[in-house]
Write a protein that holds these residues in place. Structure first.
Motif, PDB file in Angstrom:
ATOM      1  N   LEU A  18     -56.631 -40.482 -43.869  1.00 54.16           N
ATOM      2  CA  LEU A  18     -56.877 -39.553 -44.973  1.00 54.16           C
ATOM      3  C   LEU A  18     -55.893 -38.395 -44.999  1.00 54.16           C
ATOM      4  CD1 LEU A  18     -60.786 -39.334 -44.809  1.00 54.16           C
ATOM      5  CD2 LEU A  18     -59.415 -40.579 -46.489  1.00 54.16           C
ATOM      6  N   GLY A  19     -54.943 -38.366 -44.060  1.00 52.62           N
ATOM      7  CA  GLY A  19     -53.942 -37.310 -44.035  1.00 52.62           C
ATOM      8  C   GLY A  19     -54.281 -36.147 -43.130  1.00 52.62           C
ATOM      9  N   PHE A  20     -55.349 -36.254 -42.341  1.00 48.53           N
ATOM     10  CA  PHE A  20     -55.711 -35.215 -41.382  1.00 48.53           C
ATOM     11  C   PHE A  20     -55.135 -35.556 -40.017  1.00 48.53           C
ATOM     12  CE2 PHE A  20     -58.809 -34.953 -44.744  1.00 48.53           C
ATOM     13  CZ  PHE A  20     -59.061 -33.590 -44.881  1.00 48.53           C
ATOM     14  N   LEU A  21     -55.164 -34.593 -39.127  1.00 47.47           N
ATOM     15  CA  LEU A  21     -54.733 -34.835 -37.760  1.00 47.47           C
ATOM     16  C   LEU A  21     -55.855 -35.490 -36.968  1.00 47.47           C
ATOM     17  CD1 LEU A  21     -52.922 -31.471 -36.932  1.00 47.47           C
ATOM     18  CD2 LEU A  21     -51.860 -33.662 -37.520  1.00 47.47           C
ATOM     19  N   ALA A  22     -55.487 -36.288 -35.989  1.00 47.35           N
ATOM     20  CA  ALA A  22     -56.476 -36.781 -35.029  1.00 47.35           C
ATOM     21  C   ALA A  22     -56.805 -35.661 -34.055  1.00 47.35           C
ATOM     22  CB  ALA A  22     -55.934 -37.989 -34.280  1.00 47.35           C
ATOM     23  N   PRO A  23     -58.007 -35.645 -33.512  1.00 46.72           N
ATOM     24  CA  PRO A  23     -58.354 -34.575 -32.580  1.00 46.72           C
ATOM     25  C   PRO A  23     -57.604 -34.704 -31.262  1.00 46.72           C
ATOM     26  CG  PRO A  23     -60.061 -36.257 -32.581  1.00 46.72           C
ATOM     27  CD  PRO A  23     -59.094 -36.633 -33.673  1.00 46.72           C
ATOM     28  N   GLU A  24     -57.390 -33.563 -30.611  1.00 47.10           N
ATOM     29  CA  GLU A  24     -56.929 -33.604 -29.224  1.00 47.10           C
ATOM     30  C   GLU A  24     -57.996 -34.305 -28.381  1.00 47.10           C
ATOM     31  OE1 GLU A  24     -56.138 -29.737 -27.677  1.00 47.10           O
ATOM     32  OE2 GLU A  24     -55.268 -29.030 -29.568  1.00 47.10           O
ATOM     33  N   GLU A  25     -57.557 -34.981 -27.330  1.00 49.23           N
ATOM     34  CA  GLU A  25     -58.504 -35.641 -26.435  1.00 49.23           C
ATOM     35  C   GLU A  25     -58.263 -35.201 -25.007  1.00 49.23           C
ATOM     36  OE1 GLU A  25     -59.094 -39.811 -26.668  1.00 49.23           O
ATOM     37  OE2 GLU A  25     -59.163 -39.872 -28.872  1.00 49.23           O
ATOM     38  N   THR A  26     -59.337 -34.942 -24.291  1.00 54.74           N
ATOM     39  CA  THR A  26     -59.291 -34.697 -22.859  1.00 54.74           C
ATOM     40  C   THR A  26     -60.010 -35.847 -22.172  1.00 54.74           C
ATOM     41  OG1 THR A  26     -59.329 -32.289 -23.157  1.00 54.74           O
ATOM     42  CG2 THR A  26     -59.921 -33.139 -20.988  1.00 54.74           C
ATOM     43  N   THR A  27     -59.296 -36.536 -21.281  1.00 57.59           N
ATOM     44  CA  THR A  27     -59.881 -37.668 -20.561  1.00 57.59           C
ATOM     45  C   THR A  27     -59.733 -37.444 -19.065  1.00 57.59           C
ATOM     46  OG1 THR A  27     -59.348 -39.199 -22.370  1.00 57.59           O
ATOM     47  CG2 THR A  27     -59.837 -40.163 -20.212  1.00 57.59           C
ATOM     48  N   ILE A  28     -60.837 -37.518 -18.355  1.00 52.43           N
ATOM     49  CA  ILE A  28     -60.853 -37.378 -16.898  1.00 52.43           C
ATOM     50  C   ILE A  28     -61.582 -38.583 -16.335  1.00 52.43           C
ATOM     51  CG2 ILE A  28     -61.649 -35.982 -14.951  1.00 52.43           C
ATOM     52  CD1 ILE A  28     -61.391 -33.525 -16.743  1.00 52.43           C
ATOM     53  N   ASP A  29     -60.867 -39.368 -15.529  1.00 57.26           N
ATOM     54  CA  ASP A  29     -61.378 -40.658 -15.086  1.00 57.26           C
ATOM     55  C   ASP A  29     -61.311 -40.747 -13.567  1.00 57.26           C
ATOM     56  OD1 ASP A  29     -62.140 -43.267 -14.791  1.00 57.26           O
ATOM     57  OD2 ASP A  29     -60.580 -44.137 -16.061  1.00 57.26           O
ATOM     58  N   SER A  30     -62.468 -40.860 -12.943  1.00 61.35           N
ATOM     59  CA  SER A  30     -62.522 -40.995 -11.480  1.00 61.35           C
ATOM     60  C   SER A  30     -62.450 -42.453 -11.039  1.00 61.35           C
ATOM     61  CB  SER A  30     -63.812 -40.364 -10.937  1.00 61.35           C
ATOM     62  OG  SER A  30     -64.946 -41.033 -11.455  1.00 61.35           O
ATOM     63  N   LEU A  31     -62.178 -43.353 -11.983  1.00 63.38           N
ATOM     64  CA  LEU A  31     -62.094 -44.788 -11.672  1.00 63.38           C
ATOM     65  C   LEU A  31     -63.375 -45.256 -10.981  1.00 63.38           C
ATOM     66  CD1 LEU A  31     -58.392 -44.894 -10.401  1.00 63.38           C
ATOM     67  CD2 LEU A  31     -59.238 -45.170 -12.736  1.00 63.38           C
ATOM     68  N   LEU A  32     -64.479 -44.810 -11.530  1.00 67.27           N
ATOM     69  CA  LEU A  32     -65.790 -45.135 -10.968  1.00 67.27           C
ATOM     70  C   LEU A  32     -66.355 -46.364 -11.677  1.00 67.27           C
ATOM     71  CD1 LEU A  32     -68.579 -42.636 -10.067  1.00 67.27           C
ATOM     72  CD2 LEU A  32     -69.125 -44.535 -11.581  1.00 67.27           C
ATOM     73  N   GLY A  33     -67.004 -47.199 -10.906  1.00 59.17           N
ATOM     74  CA  GLY A  33     -67.682 -48.356 -11.467  1.00 59.17           C
ATOM     75  C   GLY A  33     -69.014 -48.559 -10.783  1.00 59.17           C
ATOM     76  N   TYR A  34     -69.872 -49.327 -11.420  1.00 55.98           N
ATOM     77  CA  TYR A  34     -71.162 -49.586 -10.787  1.00 55.98           C
ATOM     78  C   TYR A  34     -71.627 -51.003 -11.086  1.00 55.98           C
ATOM     79  CZ  TYR A  34     -72.586 -47.492 -15.336  1.00 55.98           C
ATOM     80  OH  TYR A  34     -72.718 -47.150 -16.656  1.00 55.98           O
ATOM     81  N   ALA A  35     -72.566 -51.453 -10.283  1.00 58.96           N
ATOM     82  CA  ALA A  35     -73.155 -52.785 -10.430  1.00 58.96           C
ATOM     83  C   ALA A  35     -74.664 -52.658 -10.267  1.00 58.96           C
ATOM     84  CB  ALA A  35     -72.590 -53.752  -9.393  1.00 58.96           C
TER      85      ALA A  35
END
Length: 450
Positions: free
Chosen positions: A180-197
């Motif tokens: 639509l001609g707007f900017l995409a938002p800034e993103e902050t991503t913090i990943d501890s590479l955590l997984g679970y089962a």
């Protein structure tokens, strides 16, 4: 409303009091009862709906709690009913409960909430359809969206006075804004590479212990492994093993058991030795914290993002649904005094910033925990982070044997109080008092057959 998530359901309920009609658009074909659907890929895993979130739900949808209990949800008093091994290597004492949870599967919780929302005559569900684009009106505000049938492929336009994106982690809103001609938002991503089962277990006949739930908390950086188990409907436990820094728990029988044996306490391994599995082992690894900063963006009017579409937390900390409920509560407060459409749309102009502000405290806790792992990507600890974490380490040590600190921490965990409450002058002397180390043994946590 884009998405029938917990955020979408609760927001629909609030908006139904201010709009003639609310339409919930959902990609999935919704089940007729409690059932797993593709749009909630972690639905089989342990979910926590903390007391702060349930309070909002009960206020918006009276009777949800009693319906959950009738369907088999298990009340768990905290800390009394939980054996909790903190990162300090100390078991919490079973102080009288100051908080209560209703422990149930995600599918039962979602089904119960949706059943209540569906009672509102002006809320409609449009399922098996996905949103492909937003539409702008002549004023430059959002005026509707474009839908596509997932089975038929046919498209249609839907007019709307307000569009709320509650589509979750998979939200396409940044792409639609760019189109639509707007900017995409800034993103902050913090990943501890955590997984679970996760695996479901049948609670053995005659089982007796002083606890209902067990939490062997990860203790980074030295102990990236942990596990948590809660009772759920159907006389079952849901047991989730957790590993960070890419140390993911296996999804085969032998590997799952060996991972449990490696934890700082044998309690969960002992449970696996006596309990009958009643499900496969499911794994999940999409756990990065991600904040899309719509609150900083010049967005078109009559558009909001909420829940995981705005701010998605590491699911291992069980914050997502409760934060969504709290965000919806903020929205309800903003709209409470609106008496006309003019009042309503004026109030909505600042709603995105207010909603985002409600996520700041939980974001601090989630990312602060993840930043303790040296393998975390996206950010690193600042000197202030280290100072705060040192204080929180002392607080976690005090939680085990100081009833006052324990109660204060549980109020923060349950999102009744903000994290700043832990720094209150009345608590600091208790938190900073020296304590002796206690070994992480399982004394007082009996398991039959051992």
């Amino acid at each position: 409303m884009i998405g029938g998530s917990m955020a979408g359901l609760l927001a629909a309920r609030v908006l139904s009091e201010h709009f003639d009609q609310v339409t919930v658009i959902e990609r999935d074909r919704l089940p007729d009862g409690p059932g797993v659907r593709k749009g909630v890929p972690q639905a089989r895993h342990l979910h926590a709906f903390w007391a702060g979130g349930m309070e909002v739900v009960e206020r918006l949808l009276p009777g949800v709690g009693s319906d959950l209990l009738a369907a088999g949800a298990v009340p768990v008093g905290l800390p009394t009913d939980m054996a909790w091994l903190t990162p300090a290597g100390r078991w919490t004492q079973p102080f009288p409960a100051t908080q209560r949870l209703l422990s149930a599967t995600r599918v039962l919780l979602e089904w119960t909430v949706r059943s209540h929302v569906e009672k509102s005559a002006n809320i409609n569900f449009y399922t098996d359809h996905e949103v492909t684009a937003l539409r702008l009106g002549v004023t430059g505000d959002v005026s509707g969206l474009t839908l596509r049938g997932r089975r038929t492929g046919t498209t249609a336009d839907l007019c709307a006075d307000l569009v709320v994106d509650a589509a979750g982690r998979g939200s396409k809103l940044p792409e639609w804004l760019v189109e639509l001609g707007f900017l995409a938002p800034e993103e902050t991503t913090i990943d501890s590479l955590l997984g679970y089962a996760t695996r479901l277990l049948e609670i053995p006949a005659g089982f007796s212990a002083r606890w209902k739930a067990v939490y062997i908390q990860n203790a980074p950086p030295d102990h990236p492994r942990g596990g948590i188990m809660f009772p759920i409907e159907g006389n079952r436990w849901v047991l989730t093993l957790i590993g960070a820094g890419g140390d993911y728990p296996p999804t085969d029988d032998e590997g799952f058991r060996e991972f449990a044996v490696s934890l700082r306490s044998p309690v969960l391994a002992d449970v696996l030795a006596i309990a009958e599995p009643v499900s496969p082992i499911w794994g999940y690894r999409r756990t990065a914290n991600r904040w899309r900063h719509y609150e900083k963006l010049a967005m078109p009017g009559r558009l909001l993002a909420i829940g995981d579409s705005l701010c998605a937390f590491n699911p291992a900390y069980g914050q997502g649904m409760t934060v969504a409920a709290k965000e919806v509560d903020v929205l309800a407060g903003i709209l409470a005094d609106c008496r006309s459409s003019t009042d309503l749309f004026r109030a909505l102009q600042g709603a995105q910033r207010a909603i985002a502000a409600r996520a700041k405290g939980p974001w601090m806790l989630s990312t602060g925990s993840d930043l303790r792992y040296p393998t975390t990507v996206g950010a690193s600890q600042t000197p202030i982070d280290r100072l705060v974490n040192r204080y929180l380490d002392r607080a976690m040590s005090a939680v085990s044997d100081d009833a006052t600190v324990n109660a204060a921490f549980l109020r923060v965990l349950n999102m009744i109080d903000d994290p700043q409450a832990l720094f209150a002058p009345r608590l600091m002397p208790r938190v900073l008092r020296p304590r002796r180390h206690h070994p992480a043994h399982a004394e007082g946590l009996p398991v039959p057959g051992r």
